[in-house]
Design an enzyme around this catalytic site. Structure first.
Site, PDB file in Angstrom:
ATOM      1  N   THR A  45       0.801  -1.220   0.000  1.00 33.64           N
ATOM      2  CA  THR A  45       0.000   0.000   0.000  1.00 33.64           C
ATOM      3  C   THR A  45       0.838   1.276   0.000  1.00 33.64           C
ATOM      4  O   THR A  45       0.294   2.371   0.008  1.00 33.64           O
ATOM      5  CB  THR A  45      -0.921   0.034   1.228  1.00 33.64           C
ATOM      6  OG1 THR A  45      -0.111  -0.235   2.394  1.00 33.64           O
ATOM      7  CG2 THR A  45      -1.982  -1.034   1.133  1.00 33.64           C
ATOM      8  N   HIS A  50       7.680  -0.793   6.114  1.00 34.21           N
ATOM      9  CA  HIS A  50       8.127  -0.113   7.317  1.00 34.21           C
ATOM     10  C   HIS A  50       8.225  -1.165   8.412  1.00 34.21           C
ATOM     11  O   HIS A  50       7.850  -2.320   8.215  1.00 34.21           O
ATOM     12  CB  HIS A  50       7.208   1.044   7.687  1.00 34.21           C
ATOM     13  CG  HIS A  50       5.762   0.677   7.796  1.00 34.21           C
ATOM     14  ND1 HIS A  50       5.256  -0.044   8.852  1.00 34.21           N
ATOM     15  CD2 HIS A  50       4.722   0.920   6.964  1.00 34.21           C
ATOM     16  CE1 HIS A  50       3.964  -0.211   8.674  1.00 34.21           C
ATOM     17  NE2 HIS A  50       3.613   0.345   7.535  1.00 34.21           N
ATOM     18  N   HIS A  53       5.677  -3.824   9.271  1.00 39.01           N
ATOM     19  CA  HIS A  53       5.486  -5.000   8.417  1.00 39.01           C
ATOM     20  C   HIS A  53       6.389  -6.148   8.840  1.00 39.01           C
ATOM     21  O   HIS A  53       6.187  -7.289   8.410  1.00 39.01           O
ATOM     22  CB  HIS A  53       5.887  -4.675   6.965  1.00 39.01           C
ATOM     23  CG  HIS A  53       4.949  -3.759   6.246  1.00 39.01           C
ATOM     24  ND1 HIS A  53       5.340  -2.520   5.791  1.00 39.01           N
ATOM     25  CD2 HIS A  53       3.656  -3.902   5.881  1.00 39.01           C
ATOM     26  CE1 HIS A  53       4.319  -1.941   5.163  1.00 39.01           C
ATOM     27  NE2 HIS A  53       3.288  -2.753   5.211  1.00 39.01           N
ATOM     28  N   LYS A  87      -8.756  -1.185  11.170  1.00 42.72           N
ATOM     29  CA  LYS A  87      -8.799   0.221  10.788  1.00 42.72           C
ATOM     30  C   LYS A  87     -10.170   0.794  11.100  1.00 42.72           C
ATOM     31  O   LYS A  87     -11.170   0.114  10.986  1.00 42.72           O
ATOM     32  CB  LYS A  87      -8.523   0.364   9.296  1.00 42.72           C
ATOM     33  CG  LYS A  87      -7.269  -0.352   8.893  1.00 42.72           C
ATOM     34  CD  LYS A  87      -6.617   0.247   7.687  1.00 42.72           C
ATOM     35  CE  LYS A  87      -5.277  -0.410   7.465  1.00 42.72           C
ATOM     36  NZ  LYS A  87      -5.407  -1.900   7.483  1.00 42.72           N
ATOM     37  N   ARG A  91      -9.706   2.922   3.835  1.00 45.71           N
ATOM     38  CA  ARG A  91      -8.432   3.325   3.289  1.00 45.71           C
ATOM     39  C   ARG A  91      -8.663   3.900   1.890  1.00 45.71           C
ATOM     40  O   ARG A  91      -9.591   3.510   1.186  1.00 45.71           O
ATOM     41  CB  ARG A  91      -7.551   2.089   3.186  1.00 45.71           C
ATOM     42  CG  ARG A  91      -6.104   2.392   2.924  1.00 45.71           C
ATOM     43  CD  ARG A  91      -5.437   1.171   2.394  1.00 45.71           C
ATOM     44  NE  ARG A  91      -5.200   0.173   3.427  1.00 45.71           N
ATOM     45  CZ  ARG A  91      -4.084   0.100   4.126  1.00 45.71           C
ATOM     46  NH1 ARG A  91      -3.135   0.963   3.925  1.00 45.71           N
ATOM     47  NH2 ARG A  91      -3.907  -0.851   5.011  1.00 45.71           N
ATOM     48  N   GLN A 176      -8.781 -12.845   0.896  1.00 45.38           N
ATOM     49  CA  GLN A 176      -7.635 -13.357   1.642  1.00 45.38           C
ATOM     50  C   GLN A 176      -7.801 -14.854   1.906  1.00 45.38           C
ATOM     51  O   GLN A 176      -6.837 -15.613   1.888  1.00 45.38           O
ATOM     52  CB  GLN A 176      -7.457 -12.590   2.961  1.00 45.38           C
ATOM     53  CG  GLN A 176      -6.203 -13.028   3.708  1.00 45.38           C
ATOM     54  CD  GLN A 176      -5.795 -12.065   4.803  1.00 45.38           C
ATOM     55  OE1 GLN A 176      -6.062 -10.869   4.729  1.00 45.38           O
ATOM     56  NE2 GLN A 176      -5.149 -12.580   5.831  1.00 45.38           N
ATOM     57  N   ASP A 197      -4.220  -8.590  13.969  1.00 44.29           N
ATOM     58  CA  ASP A 197      -5.414  -8.015  13.323  1.00 44.29           C
ATOM     59  C   ASP A 197      -5.864  -8.881  12.148  1.00 44.29           C
ATOM     60  O   ASP A 197      -6.945  -8.697  11.605  1.00 44.29           O
ATOM     61  CB  ASP A 197      -5.147  -6.571  12.869  1.00 44.29           C
ATOM     62  CG  ASP A 197      -3.938  -6.453  11.949  1.00 44.29           C
ATOM     63  OD1 ASP A 197      -3.125  -7.393  11.898  1.00 44.29           O
ATOM     64  OD2 ASP A 197      -3.808  -5.411  11.283  1.00 44.29           O
ATOM     65  N   LYS A 232       1.846   3.358  18.779  1.00 44.37           N
ATOM     66  CA  LYS A 232       2.129   2.431  17.705  1.00 44.37           C
ATOM     67  C   LYS A 232       3.628   2.363  17.511  1.00 44.37           C
ATOM     68  O   LYS A 232       4.307   3.364  17.502  1.00 44.37           O
ATOM     69  CB  LYS A 232       1.465   2.906  16.414  1.00 44.37           C
ATOM     70  CG  LYS A 232       0.157   2.208  16.158  1.00 44.37           C
ATOM     71  CD  LYS A 232      -0.260   2.360  14.715  1.00 44.37           C
ATOM     72  CE  LYS A 232      -1.691   1.914  14.547  1.00 44.37           C
ATOM     73  NZ  LYS A 232      -2.468   2.799  13.691  1.00 44.37           N
ATOM     74  N   LYS A 235       6.945   4.584  14.964  1.00 45.98           N
ATOM     75  CA  LYS A 235       6.571   5.899  14.456  1.00 45.98           C
ATOM     76  C   LYS A 235       7.651   6.900  14.849  1.00 45.98           C
ATOM     77  O   LYS A 235       8.105   6.927  15.976  1.00 45.98           O
ATOM     78  CB  LYS A 235       5.237   6.342  15.061  1.00 45.98           C
ATOM     79  CG  LYS A 235       4.073   5.491  14.615  1.00 45.98           C
ATOM     80  CD  LYS A 235       3.731   5.759  13.175  1.00 45.98           C
ATOM     81  CE  LYS A 235       2.587   4.860  12.726  1.00 45.98           C
ATOM     82  NZ  LYS A 235       2.396   4.910  11.285  1.00 45.98           N
ATOM     83  N   THR A 236       8.067   7.697  13.909  1.00 43.71           N
ATOM     84  CA  THR A 236       9.011   8.754  14.210  1.00 43.71           C
ATOM     85  C   THR A 236       8.272  10.070  14.016  1.00 43.71           C
ATOM     86  O   THR A 236       7.103  10.068  13.652  1.00 43.71           O
ATOM     87  CB  THR A 236      10.213   8.725  13.245  1.00 43.71           C
ATOM     88  OG1 THR A 236       9.737   9.052  11.944  1.00 43.71           O
ATOM     89  CG2 THR A 236      10.875   7.373  13.233  1.00 43.71           C
TER      90      THR A 236
END
Length: 409
Positions: A45, A50, A53, A87, A91, A176, A197, A232, A235-236
């Site tokens: 996506t 990142h 994943h 979510k 999206r 899926q 999830d 989460k 995250k930066t």
RNA sequence: GGGGAGAUUCCCGAGUGGUCAAAGGGGGCAGACUGUAAAUCUGUUGGCUAUGCCUUCGAAGGUUCAAAUCCUUCUCUCCCCA
């Protein structure tokens, strides 16, 4: 009385990978019998993987190490739909072209990490069987096995009953599940692993295979990684912690791990490095600050290579420890004449990327966070010129954590 | 198809004609304290050629000296009925 468990499964459990398993004893027995083919699905996506994943992918490596066959399934087809699991909002739809491009980027990044050999580990793309499905045939063959009543009872959909769920997303689970069935048929895949999830989707796939093929498959989920203060993971300030060095520099990547909360060190060592369990525990119970340095180096080395990890470590030492190699600190080159002409501090900090606007730079100065060569700049109108150059460079600091070097040539 | 509710700054969420660049919270940033940790406290948080100017309150028009606030049309979301 604890039953003896398969070694591969035991390793995953020891390292904190296991959240839920559909049938632990059954899976353990299956793994004992011989290599099990398993898969992890990732929807392309975005333009880079990142760290979020990566937990299942680290698990893939552990599983493969133990002799099993891993499939990294790129969701080139499913990404066209969008998974509603976990979510709260729909999206955005992504163009087919972007998905295909992302899938290729993901495949390369995964290959660099997993090293596909097309035998014990390989990549597949569900676009190959999903993109041209016939709707009617699919409904008859697959759709008939799904109970809407049951689907609605899944947590993932319950949440969305509040905020809204489109039919497109509602179909995601069928696709899926069909993936799992397809991989079972093509490669004898018997296990799907993924983030927690994905539990509902994984279970649905197992049930589909049982109904259609009468075969018993397994599902294993990993905890969704949160930092211990409930944020989460990964995250930066700039967003996610990407693997692509042009999106998250090795320096920033290293610093993220270097600054992890004490309470997360052991967990992250176990999940994101391949150091032996005992060593992870020993590190975390010893000098915690040293353990963080080790964690940062290890993870950076795994993702970006040892050289990048060494450089980041050197830069960190130079920036914070008084030793190390100052040349490794993030930098850019500016001409001597440009500096000699004089440049406003605000512009300089923006140029260095330490402030995104002049207003931000101004705030930094006003709040005492702007430092040039160890001198705190207090006047926002100050001009930096040739006299500031020390050993052919300027060292800028924004606060205590952010540092940047201007190399003068 | 009918009826209702709604879209506000990074996020949540106030605001219903001027005192609004817009309360409060979250997040971010900076300062103090520290161990490049956590917790805590303080400040700050649209931009700029800066005592002012420009852009922002779903989109486009309109009313007005003046609109996030009123009117019109449009787009999208949610809820209820069919």
């Amino acid at each position: 009385m604890e039953v003896r468990m398969n070694r591969a499964l035991e390793i995953l459990k020891e390292r904190g990978f296991v959240q839920q398993c559909t049938d632990e004893a059954g899976l353990s027995a299956a793994l004992d019998e011989g290599p099990v083919t398993f898969y992890v699905g990732i929807d392309p996506t975005g333009p880079s993987l990142h760290i979020g994943h990566m937990v299942p992918v680290f698990a893939l490596r552990h599983m493969r190490e133990a002799g099993n066959v891993g499939i990294a399934l790129l969701g080139g087809g499913t990404a066209r739909i969008g998974d509603p699991s976990g979510k709260t909002e729909t999206r955005k739809m992504i163009s087919y072209a972007a998905i295909d491009a992302n899938a290729e980027l993901f495949r390369k990044q995964l290959d660099a990490f997993v090293r596909f050999d097309d035998r014990t580990a390989f990549a597949a793309n569900n676009k190959d069987w999903l993109a041209n499905l016939n709707y009617i045939d699919f409904l008859r063959e697959i759709g008939s096995h799904f109970s809407v009543n049951r689907m609605l009872s899944f947590e993932a959909y319950k949440i969305r009953m509040e905020t809204g769920l489109s039919f497109v997303e509602f179909n995601y689970q069928l696709l899926q599940s069909y993936d799992f069935l397809e991989l079972w048929r093509r490669h004898g895949c018997r296990l799907q692993i993924g983030g927690d999830d994905q539990w509902g989707n994984i279970v649905a796939g197992i049930e589909l295979i049982r109904r259609v093929e009468g075969a018993e498959c397994f599902g294993l989920t990993f905890p969704l990684i949160m930092t211990s203060d409930g944020k989460k993971m990964g995250k930066t300030e700039k967003g996610a912690l990407f693997l692509d060095p042009s999106m998250t520099s090795p320096w920033d990547f290293f610093q993220y791990w270097r600054n992890v909360t004490d309470a997360d060190v052991e967990r992250f060592l176990l999940l994101f490095t391949f150091l032996p369990v005992e060593e992870c525990k020993a590190l975390a119970s010893g000098d915690i600050n040293a353990a963080k340095a080790r964690l940062a180096w290890e993870v950076t080395a795994i993702i970006h290579g040892k050289d990048a990890a060494d450089q980041a470590r050197e830069a960190a030492l130079a920036a914070f420890g008084g030793s190390g190699d100052i040349a490794k600190i993030p930098s850019r080159v500016m001409s001597r004449t440009e500096i000699a002409a004089g440049i406003g501090v605000l512009d300089l900090f923006v140029l260095a990327g330490l402030a995104s606007t002049k207003s931000e730079a101004r705030r930094l100065v006003q709040q005492g966070g702007a430092i040039v060569n160890d001198t705190r700049i207090e006047d926002e109108k100050a001009t930096i010129d040739g006299r500031w150059i020390v050993e052919g460079a300027l060292l800028l600091r924004a606060g205590k954590k952010r540092i940047f070097r201007i190399v003068v040539e």
